[in-house]
Motif scaffolding. Structure first.
Motif, PDB file in Angstrom:
ATOM      1  N   GLN A  52      28.003 -33.210  24.084  1.00  0.00           N
ATOM      2  CA  GLN A  52      27.900 -32.779  25.430  1.00  0.00           C
ATOM      3  C   GLN A  52      28.403 -34.001  26.327  1.00  0.00           C
ATOM      4  O   GLN A  52      27.937 -34.159  27.401  1.00  0.00           O
ATOM      5  N   ASP A  53      29.367 -34.858  25.661  1.00  0.00           N
ATOM      6  CA  ASP A  53      29.703 -35.956  26.297  1.00  0.00           C
ATOM      7  C   ASP A  53      28.879 -37.089  26.912  1.00  0.00           C
ATOM      8  O   ASP A  53      28.844 -37.606  27.836  1.00  0.00           O
ATOM      9  N   ARG A  54      27.594 -37.126  25.989  1.00  0.00           N
ATOM     10  CA  ARG A  54      26.379 -38.014  26.339  1.00  0.00           C
ATOM     11  C   ARG A  54      26.376 -39.211  25.405  1.00  0.00           C
ATOM     12  O   ARG A  54      26.948 -39.115  24.334  1.00  0.00           O
ATOM     13  N   PRO A  55      26.331 -40.274  25.893  1.00  0.00           N
ATOM     14  CA  PRO A  55      26.115 -41.527  24.886  1.00  0.00           C
ATOM     15  C   PRO A  55      25.189 -41.171  23.755  1.00  0.00           C
ATOM     16  O   PRO A  55      24.143 -40.578  23.889  1.00  0.00           O
ATOM     17  N   VAL A  56      25.507 -41.615  22.655  1.00  0.00           N
ATOM     18  CA  VAL A  56      24.726 -40.909  21.152  1.00  0.00           C
ATOM     19  C   VAL A  56      23.393 -41.806  21.152  1.00  0.00           C
ATOM     20  O   VAL A  56      22.584 -40.939  20.763  1.00  0.00           O
ATOM     21  N   ALA A  57      23.076 -42.805  22.190  1.00  0.00           N
ATOM     22  CA  ALA A  57      21.765 -43.216  22.068  1.00  0.00           C
ATOM     23  C   ALA A  57      20.940 -42.505  23.268  1.00  0.00           C
ATOM     24  O   ALA A  57      19.770 -42.723  23.170  1.00  0.00           O
ATOM     25  N   TYR A  58      21.592 -41.606  23.993  1.00  0.00           N
ATOM     26  CA  TYR A  58      20.821 -40.915  24.910  1.00  0.00           C
ATOM     27  C   TYR A  58      19.474 -40.258  24.285  1.00  0.00           C
ATOM     28  O   TYR A  58      19.878 -39.453  23.283  1.00  0.00           O
ATOM     29  N   ASP A  59      18.365 -39.777  24.940  1.00  0.00           N
ATOM     30  CA  ASP A  59      17.210 -39.011  24.346  1.00  0.00           C
ATOM     31  C   ASP A  59      16.748 -39.764  23.013  1.00  0.00           C
ATOM     32  O   ASP A  59      16.035 -39.258  22.325  1.00  0.00           O
ATOM     33  N   ARG A  60      17.046 -41.034  22.919  1.00  0.00           N
ATOM     34  CA  ARG A  60      16.447 -41.795  21.865  1.00  0.00           C
ATOM     35  C   ARG A  60      15.545 -42.794  22.593  1.00  0.00           C
ATOM     36  O   ARG A  60      15.998 -43.453  23.382  1.00  0.00           O
ATOM     37  N   VAL A  61      14.456 -43.233  22.094  1.00  0.00           N
ATOM     38  CA  VAL A  61      13.678 -44.106  22.535  1.00  0.00           C
ATOM     39  C   VAL A  61      13.553 -45.358  21.566  1.00  0.00           C
ATOM     40  O   VAL A  61      13.719 -45.277  20.534  1.00  0.00           O
ATOM     41  N   ILE A  94      22.664 -50.128  25.661  1.00  0.00           N
ATOM     42  CA  ILE A  94      23.462 -49.284  24.582  1.00  0.00           C
ATOM     43  C   ILE A  94      23.060 -47.817  25.059  1.00  0.00           C
ATOM     44  O   ILE A  94      23.886 -47.088  24.730  1.00  0.00           O
ATOM     45  N   GLY A  95      21.838 -47.652  25.929  1.00  0.00           N
ATOM     46  CA  GLY A  95      21.605 -46.204  26.272  1.00  0.00           C
ATOM     47  C   GLY A  95      20.184 -45.594  25.749  1.00  0.00           C
ATOM     48  O   GLY A  95      19.726 -44.631  26.201  1.00  0.00           O
ATOM     49  N   PHE A  96      19.489 -46.580  25.090  1.00  0.00           N
ATOM     50  CA  PHE A  96      18.247 -46.176  24.597  1.00  0.00           C
ATOM     51  C   PHE A  96      17.283 -46.058  25.815  1.00  0.00           C
ATOM     52  O   PHE A  96      17.320 -46.900  26.816  1.00  0.00           O
ATOM     53  N   THR A  97      16.332 -45.076  25.993  1.00  0.00           N
ATOM     54  CA  THR A  97      15.210 -45.420  26.608  1.00  0.00           C
ATOM     55  C   THR A  97      13.988 -46.124  26.129  1.00  0.00           C
ATOM     56  O   THR A  97      13.614 -45.972  25.228  1.00  0.00           O
ATOM     57  N   ILE A  98      13.631 -47.152  26.881  1.00  0.00           N
ATOM     58  CA  ILE A  98      12.588 -48.027  26.956  1.00  0.00           C
ATOM     59  C   ILE A  98      11.311 -47.415  27.679  1.00  0.00           C
ATOM     60  O   ILE A  98      11.191 -47.828  28.889  1.00  0.00           O
ATOM     61  N   PRO A  99      10.293 -46.869  27.040  1.00  0.00           N
ATOM     62  CA  PRO A  99       8.929 -46.699  27.820  1.00  0.00           C
ATOM     63  C   PRO A  99       8.298 -48.110  28.054  1.00  0.00           C
ATOM     64  O   PRO A  99       8.541 -49.077  27.564  1.00  0.00           O
ATOM     65  N   GLY A 108       2.115 -44.740  20.944  1.00  0.00           N
ATOM     66  CA  GLY A 108       1.882 -43.591  21.692  1.00  0.00           C
ATOM     67  C   GLY A 108       2.779 -43.424  22.851  1.00  0.00           C
ATOM     68  O   GLY A 108       3.240 -42.167  23.001  1.00  0.00           O
ATOM     69  N   ASN A 109       3.312 -44.367  23.356  1.00  0.00           N
ATOM     70  CA  ASN A 109       4.109 -44.423  24.556  1.00  0.00           C
ATOM     71  C   ASN A 109       5.550 -43.858  23.893  1.00  0.00           C
ATOM     72  O   ASN A 109       6.271 -43.086  24.531  1.00  0.00           O
ATOM     73  N   LEU A 110       5.903 -44.456  22.653  1.00  0.00           N
ATOM     74  CA  LEU A 110       7.190 -44.061  22.292  1.00  0.00           C
ATOM     75  C   LEU A 110       7.303 -42.543  21.875  1.00  0.00           C
ATOM     76  O   LEU A 110       8.220 -41.678  22.355  1.00  0.00           O
ATOM     77  N   VAL A 111       6.118 -42.095  21.132  1.00  0.00           N
ATOM     78  CA  VAL A 111       5.975 -40.630  20.911  1.00  0.00           C
ATOM     79  C   VAL A 111       5.949 -39.678  22.253  1.00  0.00           C
ATOM     80  O   VAL A 111       6.722 -38.871  22.335  1.00  0.00           O
ATOM     81  N   ALA A 112       5.358 -39.995  23.122  1.00  0.00           N
ATOM     82  CA  ALA A 112       5.138 -39.314  24.564  1.00  0.00           C
ATOM     83  C   ALA A 112       6.447 -39.307  24.988  1.00  0.00           C
ATOM     84  O   ALA A 112       6.916 -38.241  25.468  1.00  0.00           O
ATOM     85  N   VAL A 113       7.117 -40.473  25.097  1.00  0.00           N
ATOM     86  CA  VAL A 113       8.416 -40.361  25.751  1.00  0.00           C
ATOM     87  C   VAL A 113       9.782 -39.531  24.950  1.00  0.00           C
ATOM     88  O   VAL A 113      10.637 -38.782  25.557  1.00  0.00           O
ATOM     89  N   ALA A 114       9.540 -39.839  23.466  1.00  0.00           N
ATOM     90  CA  ALA A 114      10.477 -38.905  22.765  1.00  0.00           C
ATOM     91  C   ALA A 114      10.199 -37.375  23.007  1.00  0.00           C
ATOM     92  O   ALA A 114      11.191 -36.843  23.102  1.00  0.00           O
ATOM     93  N   ARG A 115       8.949 -37.147  22.923  1.00  0.00           N
ATOM     94  CA  ARG A 115       8.722 -35.744  23.164  1.00  0.00           C
ATOM     95  C   ARG A 115       9.329 -35.049  24.503  1.00  0.00           C
ATOM     96  O   ARG A 115       9.689 -34.007  24.673  1.00  0.00           O
ATOM     97  N   ALA A 160      28.595 -50.841  19.535  1.00  0.00           N
ATOM     98  CA  ALA A 160      29.603 -49.990  19.254  1.00  0.00           C
ATOM     99  C   ALA A 160      29.259 -48.499  19.683  1.00  0.00           C
ATOM    100  O   ALA A 160      30.166 -47.819  20.339  1.00  0.00           O
ATOM    101  N   MET A 161      27.942 -48.209  19.730  1.00  0.00           N
ATOM    102  CA  MET A 161      27.494 -46.982  20.474  1.00  0.00           C
ATOM    103  C   MET A 161      27.703 -46.631  21.628  1.00  0.00           C
ATOM    104  O   MET A 161      27.675 -45.507  22.036  1.00  0.00           O
ATOM    105  N   ILE A 162      27.789 -47.695  22.588  1.00  0.00           N
ATOM    106  CA  ILE A 162      28.205 -47.513  23.993  1.00  0.00           C
ATOM    107  C   ILE A 162      29.529 -46.533  24.204  1.00  0.00           C
ATOM    108  O   ILE A 162      29.093 -45.576  25.039  1.00  0.00           O
ATOM    109  N   SER A 163      30.449 -46.671  23.354  1.00  0.00           N
ATOM    110  CA  SER A 163      31.700 -45.819  23.735  1.00  0.00           C
ATOM    111  C   SER A 163      31.649 -44.361  22.966  1.00  0.00           C
ATOM    112  O   SER A 163      32.417 -43.611  23.037  1.00  0.00           O
ATOM    113  N   GLU A 164      30.627 -44.270  21.980  1.00  0.00           N
ATOM    114  CA  GLU A 164      30.263 -43.069  21.249  1.00  0.00           C
ATOM    115  C   GLU A 164      29.780 -41.986  22.128  1.00  0.00           C
ATOM    116  O   GLU A 164      28.664 -42.210  22.538  1.00  0.00           O
ATOM    117  N   THR A 165      30.092 -40.789  22.169  1.00  0.00           N
ATOM    118  CA  THR A 165      29.459 -39.612  22.662  1.00  0.00           C
ATOM    119  C   THR A 165      29.216 -38.438  21.775  1.00  0.00           C
ATOM    120  O   THR A 165      29.718 -38.290  20.945  1.00  0.00           O
TER     121      THR A 165
END
Length: 126
Positions: A31-40, A66-71, A107-114, A23-28
């Motif tokens: 700034q009109d970005r998917p809510v999972a953007y910038d989350r790892v 869904i929009g999460f970033t996977i390091p 370590g990779n999750l923290v580095a990409v989140a930063r 359901a998060m795919i349609s939520e923004t």
């Protein structure tokens, strides 16, 4: 996300969690970005190696959709080897490997989140 390997597949609970997060795919955001953007996101699989890579790929694929970033190296699992065997708690086999991949994952999750906090993803082109 953490999930057990169940007959070589993600458990029904893991699948249900992904379906709810769909359901998060349609939520923004504002700034009109998917809510999972910038989350790892990463994956921890409970169970032996038998099927773990398949479970990881299924969950990572869903989280990415869904929009999460996977390091890279954003996963770990029990490394007892394929097939039946002793419970992980009854042996020290694979514990060092699981711990070292877990540390790499963290370590990779923290580095990409930063990195995403410093340089947020832009809104998708319309």
């Amino acid at each position: 996300m953490a999930a057990p390997t169940w007959v070589g597949h993600p458990s029904s609970w893991a699948q249900r969690a992904l379906e709810r997060m769909d359901a998060m795919i349609s939520e923004t955001d504002d700034q009109d970005r998917p809510v999972a953007y910038d989350r790892v996101a990463g994956v921890v699989v409970a169970g032996n190696e038998d099927g773990a890579h398949h479970v990881i790929s299924e969950i990572v694929g869903g989280l990415g959709d869904i929009g999460f970033t996977i390091p890279p190296q954003a996963w770990t699992y029990g490394n007892q080897g394929p097939g039946p065997g002793p419970d992980d708690r009854d042996t020290d086999h694979g514990h060092d490997w699981s711990a070292s991949t877990g540390r790499a994952m963290a370590g990779n999750l923290v580095a990409v989140a930063r990195a995403l906090a410093a340089n947020p993803l832009p809104a998708p082109a319309s």
